[in-house]
Structure formats: C-alpha cells, structure tokens
Scaffold this active site. Structure first.
Site, PDB file in Angstrom:
ATOM      1  N   GLY A   1       0.807  -1.223   0.000  1.00 10.30           N
ATOM      2  CA  GLY A   1       0.000   0.000   0.000  1.00 10.30           C
ATOM      3  C   GLY A   1       0.837   1.268   0.000  1.00 10.30           C
ATOM      4  O   GLY A   1       1.848   1.385  -0.700  1.00 10.30           O
ATOM      5  N   ILE A   2       0.417   2.203   0.822  1.00 14.75           N
ATOM      6  CA  ILE A   2       1.066   3.517   0.872  1.00 14.75           C
ATOM      7  C   ILE A   2       2.509   3.387   1.359  1.00 14.75           C
ATOM      8  O   ILE A   2       3.421   4.027   0.830  1.00 14.75           O
ATOM      9  CB  ILE A   2       0.238   4.451   1.787  1.00 14.75           C
TER      10      ILE A   2
ATOM     11  N   ASP B   1       6.226  -6.097  15.327  1.00 14.78           N
ATOM     12  CA  ASP B   1       4.908  -5.571  15.667  1.00 14.78           C
ATOM     13  C   ASP B   1       5.154  -4.330  16.522  1.00 14.78           C
ATOM     14  O   ASP B   1       5.711  -4.440  17.627  1.00 14.78           O
ATOM     15  CB  ASP B   1       4.118  -6.635  16.455  1.00 14.78           C
TER      16      ASP B   1
ATOM     17  N   TYR C   1     -10.706   4.972  15.053  1.00 18.39           N
ATOM     18  CA  TYR C   1      -9.726   5.375  14.018  1.00 18.39           C
ATOM     19  C   TYR C   1      -9.591   6.911  13.974  1.00 18.39           C
ATOM     20  O   TYR C   1      -8.484   7.458  13.929  1.00 18.39           O
ATOM     21  CB  TYR C   1     -10.220   4.831  12.681  1.00 18.39           C
TER      22      TYR C   1
ATOM     23  N   LYS D   1      -6.287   9.108  14.593  1.00 16.73           N
ATOM     24  CA  LYS D   1      -5.710   9.919  13.502  1.00 16.73           C
ATOM     25  C   LYS D   1      -5.753  11.408  13.823  1.00 16.73           C
ATOM     26  O   LYS D   1      -4.842  12.161  13.462  1.00 16.73           O
ATOM     27  CB  LYS D   1      -6.446   9.623  12.189  1.00 16.73           C
TER      28      LYS D   1
HETATM   29  N1  NAD Z   1      -5.902   3.990   2.000  1.00 17.33           N
HETATM   30  C1  NAD Z   1      -6.453   5.123   2.348  1.00 17.33           C
HETATM   31  O1  NAD Z   1      -7.341   5.632   1.664  1.00 17.33           O
HETATM   32  C2  NAD Z   1      -6.002   5.851   3.590  1.00 17.33           C
HETATM   33  C3  NAD Z   1      -6.631   7.040   3.900  1.00 17.33           C
HETATM   34  C4  NAD Z   1      -6.220   7.731   5.025  1.00 17.33           C
HETATM   35  C5  NAD Z   1      -5.192   7.254   5.807  1.00 17.33           C
HETATM   36  N2  NAD Z   1      -4.604   6.075   5.489  1.00 17.33           N
HETATM   37  C6  NAD Z   1      -3.515   5.629   6.368  1.00 17.33           C
HETATM   38  O2  NAD Z   1      -2.362   5.337   5.588  1.00 17.33           O
HETATM   39  C7  NAD Z   1      -1.587   4.321   6.210  1.00 17.33           C
HETATM   40  C8  NAD Z   1      -1.329   3.197   5.219  1.00 17.33           C
HETATM   41  O3  NAD Z   1      -2.572   2.729   4.731  1.00 17.33           O
HETATM   42  P1  NAD Z   1      -2.740   1.638   3.580  1.00 17.33           P
HETATM   43  O4  NAD Z   1      -3.997   1.970   2.888  1.00 17.33           O
HETATM   44  O5  NAD Z   1      -1.485   1.506   2.810  1.00 17.33           O
HETATM   45  O6  NAD Z   1      -3.020   0.358   4.504  1.00 17.33           O
HETATM   46  P2  NAD Z   1      -2.501  -1.148   4.422  1.00 17.33           P
HETATM   47  O7  NAD Z   1      -3.404  -1.917   5.319  1.00 17.33           O
HETATM   48  O8  NAD Z   1      -2.343  -1.587   3.015  1.00 17.33           O
HETATM   49  O9  NAD Z   1      -1.054  -1.052   5.065  1.00 17.33           O
HETATM   50  C9  NAD Z   1      -0.838  -0.852   6.451  1.00 17.33           C
HETATM   51  C10 NAD Z   1       0.466  -1.528   6.836  1.00 17.33           C
HETATM   52  O10 NAD Z   1       0.657  -1.360   8.253  1.00 17.33           O
HETATM   53  C11 NAD Z   1       1.143  -2.596   8.753  1.00 17.33           C
HETATM   54  N3  NAD Z   1       0.829  -2.762  10.178  1.00 17.33           N
HETATM   55  C12 NAD Z   1      -0.396  -2.892  10.731  1.00 17.33           C
HETATM   56  N4  NAD Z   1      -0.279  -3.131  12.045  1.00 17.33           N
HETATM   57  C13 NAD Z   1       1.053  -3.139  12.335  1.00 17.33           C
HETATM   58  C14 NAD Z   1       1.800  -3.353  13.519  1.00 17.33           C
HETATM   59  N5  NAD Z   1       1.200  -3.590  14.686  1.00 17.33           N
HETATM   60  N6  NAD Z   1       3.143  -3.295  13.452  1.00 17.33           N
HETATM   61  C15 NAD Z   1       3.771  -3.068  12.277  1.00 17.33           C
HETATM   62  N7  NAD Z   1       3.112  -2.851  11.118  1.00 17.33           N
HETATM   63  C16 NAD Z   1       1.759  -2.906  11.142  1.00 17.33           C
HETATM   64  C17 NAD Z   1       0.417  -3.646   7.923  1.00 17.33           C
HETATM   65  O11 NAD Z   1       1.047  -4.916   8.004  1.00 17.33           O
HETATM   66  C18 NAD Z   1       0.453  -3.034   6.555  1.00 17.33           C
HETATM   67  O12 NAD Z   1       1.613  -3.383   5.833  1.00 17.33           O
HETATM   68  C19 NAD Z   1      -2.387   3.877   7.432  1.00 17.33           C
HETATM   69  O13 NAD Z   1      -1.902   4.557   8.563  1.00 17.33           O
HETATM   70  C20 NAD Z   1      -3.785   4.339   7.113  1.00 17.33           C
HETATM   71  O14 NAD Z   1      -4.546   4.552   8.267  1.00 17.33           O
HETATM   72  C21 NAD Z   1      -4.978   5.358   4.400  1.00 17.33           C
END
Ligand code: NAD
Length: 435
Positions: free
Chosen positions: A208-209, A251, A342, A346
């Site tokens: 992801g991001i 973690d 959440y 945030k």
């Molecule tokens: N996708 C969106 O539209 C969006 C919008 C706003 C904010 N965000 C934020 O962007 C960030 C990334 O989002 P994404 O969409 O890529 O999500 P995603 O679920 O694809 O990726 C999140 C990553 O965090 C890791 N993670 C989760 N718990 C963990 C832990 N305890 N220890 C270590 N790593 C851990 C996961 O394994 C995963 O690789 C997040 O903080 C999310 O809240 C995303």
C-alpha cells in the site's frame, strides 16, 4: 486498484456519453511517472516581487521560463501570485485582476500558487483580514481549476523566503498532483544543504502507501529500514531486497518494540527521517465496537508510534535536522461513522505533531499527511456505493494513488524543508469532507 469510471469517461465513446449526459469527466492526473518530478513551465509571476530572486534562481535550476509579465499568446504551466503585500480591500483587486486575466491561459494539470504571510504577522485588522481571506480565495480557485489543475496558499513568514524553495518545487510540480486547496505556513530558516546520504525508517512498508513510500525514498537515494508486522514478513523481505533497505519484522505494539527499534536504529547510525505509516482500521459503530477493536486501533495508530518516537528522540537516534512524518487521515479531520476509534487515533496525530514540532528541537520537524480516498487494499474493501462516493467527492473527481501520499511525505522529509513544522497537509484532491 483501477478506477473504471475514470477510464470510461476518458475513452472515445465514454467521453462523448459523459459530455452528453452532463456527467463528470475527471482528468487522469499527470504525476512524476508521466510528467517528471520538476515543475512544468513556463511560469508566470505576478504581485509582489518578494520571492522574485528566489523564483528566478529556482526556475533556472528547473530549466523552465519564468515570466514577470504575461506574454502574448503564451500558455502557462504555473501561475504564481505573490499577495504578501495585500493589506487592505483596495489592494486585493490586484489578486482578482491577475487570475481573471490569466486563469484561462493555464495548461491542463497546471499549478496555481498564492503566496501570502501568516495573518497574525500583519500590523492591522484589515491586513489580518485580507491575509486570512486568501484562504477562502485559494480554496475557491482550487474548486474552479479544470483538467487536473490545483491551487494552494503558501504563507511565508518574514525571513523565511529561502526556506520556501522546497515547497515551491513541490507545489509547482507533478509530484503534488493530488494535493489541492491546501494552506501551508513556512517559517524559520532554510536548513544548510547536506550531501550526506540520508537514512529513513518507514513503518507498514510492505504494501500500500508504505510500499510506495519505501520505493520512492529509495529511488531518491535514501537508505534505511523498512518495518512491518511479522505477518507481512515475506512481502517485506522481497521489497527490502529490491530497494536495498534493511527489513525489520516487528509488531510496533509489542512490549519490546521500542528496545528492538532503538537497537536497529543504532545499528543504522540513526535516522534522518521517520515515517509513521503503519495503521489499521477496525470499523464499527461505537455501540457495537468491542474493547479489543478500540484498543488495537488506538495502540497501532497512536500509542505505539508515539512511544517509538519518544524512544528514538531520547536515544538521540533522530539526527540533527531530522524529519518525522505521521500518516493521519481525513477521518481524523471530518470524523466518520463507524470510525470513532480510528478518527480519534488519527486526529490525535494532529495534536501530537503540533506539540512535538515545538519540543523536538535540533532542527527536527514533525508534520502529518492526511490522506483522503487513496486506492489501496484498505479502500478496496469499502462497499461499492460508498467507495464510489468517496472517490468522486473531491475537486479532482477521483481517488488518489499511494504515490501521492509518498510524494507528500518525501517533500516533508526533504533536508531543506525545515520551514514547514507542525503542519497537517491533506492529500485528498480537495475532498469535500472536513473542508
Ligand atoms: N488507503 C487510504 O485511503 C487511507 C486514507 C487515510 C489514511 N490512510 C492511512 O495510511 C496508512 C497506510 O494505509 P494503507 O492503505 O497503505 O493500509 P494497508 O493496510 O495496506 O497497510 C498498512 C500496513 O501497516 C502494517 N501494520 C499494521 N499493524 C502493524 C503493527 N502492529 N506493526 C507493524 N506494522 C503494522 C500492515 O502490516 C500493513 O503493511 C495507514 O496509517 C492508514 O490509516 C490510508
């Protein structure tokens, strides 16, 4: 994830149908991959000459023309109006005149920037009113922008002109394709240029991001640590091998997480940038939400990254002129049904970056990015109708890509971007939510 409507509306038949039915036709954005990382010229500068020497130097470096007067028939990649001297209603006419006369000459995907001052730095009520008023003007201009155009307001404090360079480069370039209607304050002085290799820690880096961030930072010459939870270890190792980073399978909520991270950071020689990207959702309305759902979101999204930040700062492992970037969310700004946990976590980062920005010292800045709807696995899981609304309810009529958040984090992490501190920058295409 693909956006079928965007593809359809930009196909021959789809475009005709969308036009005939009066449906929106979002323009596919031009990012670094399509249009390069540098600002696209020519640029046209109007208003006060306060940033003129800096902009002329930058334009030369970017290899684009900078005009101080609109040239006959010329079209522009960027329109910049310096409104720093606007201190009363009469002088605001210059702002109207500049954009009234030039906005139709902006190329598709063009950039509009208004430069102002922090309103509280002005000497009179009228001055503060007008400088504050620029915010309403720019947000409207951003909504009127067409074909992938964006507009932002940069408030540059007196003496911080040189520190504006990295923000000018970012907001005038394709790198900021999905950022619009933002107000960014630049204060302080530009940090000294450094040629030392920079090291970054990115959490949640396996997909992801976070993955987009890890790849972009690596492509920009950063070395460092890609961290993810043990469940993501296979993907994390593949990525780390590809980009030459160290993989840290951890973690972040584990009891020994701070200790393990501090020893990894020490082995790495400290970090110049730390990006807290790992995050989870456990969506349910409050009445139905379990204590575990509440606790896990609060721990992963806020408690653990704050504790890790404290541990790294106390151990002196965030280097001088370092950068801390947290990934917040529009949910934290607007609130969202079923996301009380959440949204609290945030929004918590908005408070945390303000306090840490003031306390970190040693040239370290602390900022947050607040993504809106980004096309990832997280948003692919949203039911279709809500997903479609989330995608379209912004001025650019589409969701963002992980690279858009990564580009914004990279800009905030730049060594010469010491002037932006304690900010929350939305990466949301000027979403209507929380606006
Ligand atoms: N996708 C969106 O539209 C969006 C919008 C706003 C904010 N965000 C934020 O962007 C960030 C990334 O989002 P994404 O969409 O890529 O999500 P995603 O679920 O694809 O990726 C999140 C990553 O965090 C890791 N993670 C989760 N718990 C963990 C832990 N305890 N220890 C270590 N790593 C851990 C996961 O394994 C995963 O690789 C997040 O903080 C999310 O809240 C995303």
């Amino acid at each position: 994830m693909s956006d079928r409507y965007l593809d359809f509306a930009n196909s021959g038949v789809g475009g005709w149908l969308a036009g005939t039915l009066g449906l929106p036709r979002p323009s596919p954005l031009r990012r670094r991959a399509e249009a390069g990382a540098a600002p696209v010229g020519p640029l046209l500068l109007g208003g006060s000459a306060r940033l003129s020497p800096l902009l002329h130097g930058l334009a030369e470096r970017w290899g684009v023309e900078l005009h101080s007067k609109a040239q006959d028939g010329a079209r522009y990649g960027g329109l910049i109006f310096d409104a720093s001297d606007i201190a009363d209603v009469a002088s605001a006419t210059g702002l109207y005149r500049y954009f009234h006369e030039t906005v139709r000459r902006l190329d598709p995907h063009g950039r509009m920037l208004v430069i102002g001052r922090p309103p509280e730095d002005t000497a009179t009520v009228e001055g503060e009113a007008l400088q504050r008023g620029l915010e309403g003007f720019v947000r409207s201009l951003a909504k009127e922008a067409r074909e992938g155009g964006t507009a932002q307001l940069l408030r540059v404090a007196a003496g911080a002109e040189e520190a504006a360079a990295s923000s000018l480069a970012f907001f005038l370039s394709p790198r900021s394709a999905y950022v619009s209607g933002q107000v960014v304050t630049i204060s302080g002085t530009a940090a000294p240029a450094s040629t030392e290799p920079r090291r970054v820690l990115i959490t949640g880096a396996s997909r992801g991001i976070g993955e987009a961030m890890a790849r972009l930072f690596a492509a920009e010459g950063y070395a460092g640590t890609a961290l993810d939870a043990p469940g993501a270890e296979t993907d994390l190792r593949v990525l780390a091998d590809q980009i030459g980073a160290e993989a840290l399978s951890l973690d972040i909520t584990a009891a020994d997480a701070a200790e393990r991270l501090v020893s990894a950071a020490r082995a790495a020689g400290g970090y110049d940038a730390v990006v807290h990207n790992a995050g989870i959702t456990r969506d349910r309305t409050l009445a139905r939400m379990s204590a575990t759902e509440w606790d896990s979101v609060m721990a992963v999204n806020l408690g653990a990254p704050l504790a890790l930040t404290r541990a790294l700062l106390e151990a002196g492992l965030i280097r001088s002129n370092g950068r801390i970037v947290a990934v917040s969310s529009l949910s934290g700004i607007a609130g969202n049904k079923g996301q009380a946990n959440y949204a609290l976590s945030k929004a918590g980062w908005i408070g945390a970056v303000r306090r840490l920005a003031a306390e970190a010292g040693d040239g370290i800045t602390v900022n947050a990015v607040a993504p809106g709807f980004i096309e990832t696995r997280m948003t692919a899981a949203i039911p279709f109708a809500i997903r479609e609304a989330g995608r379209r309810m912004n001025s650019l009529g589409q969701g963002g890509q992980p690279i858009d958040v990564a580009e914004t984090a990279l800009w905030l992490a730049e060594p010469d971007n010491g002037g932006v501190n304690g900010a929350v920058v939305r990466v949301c295409g000027q979403s209507l939510l929380g606006a």
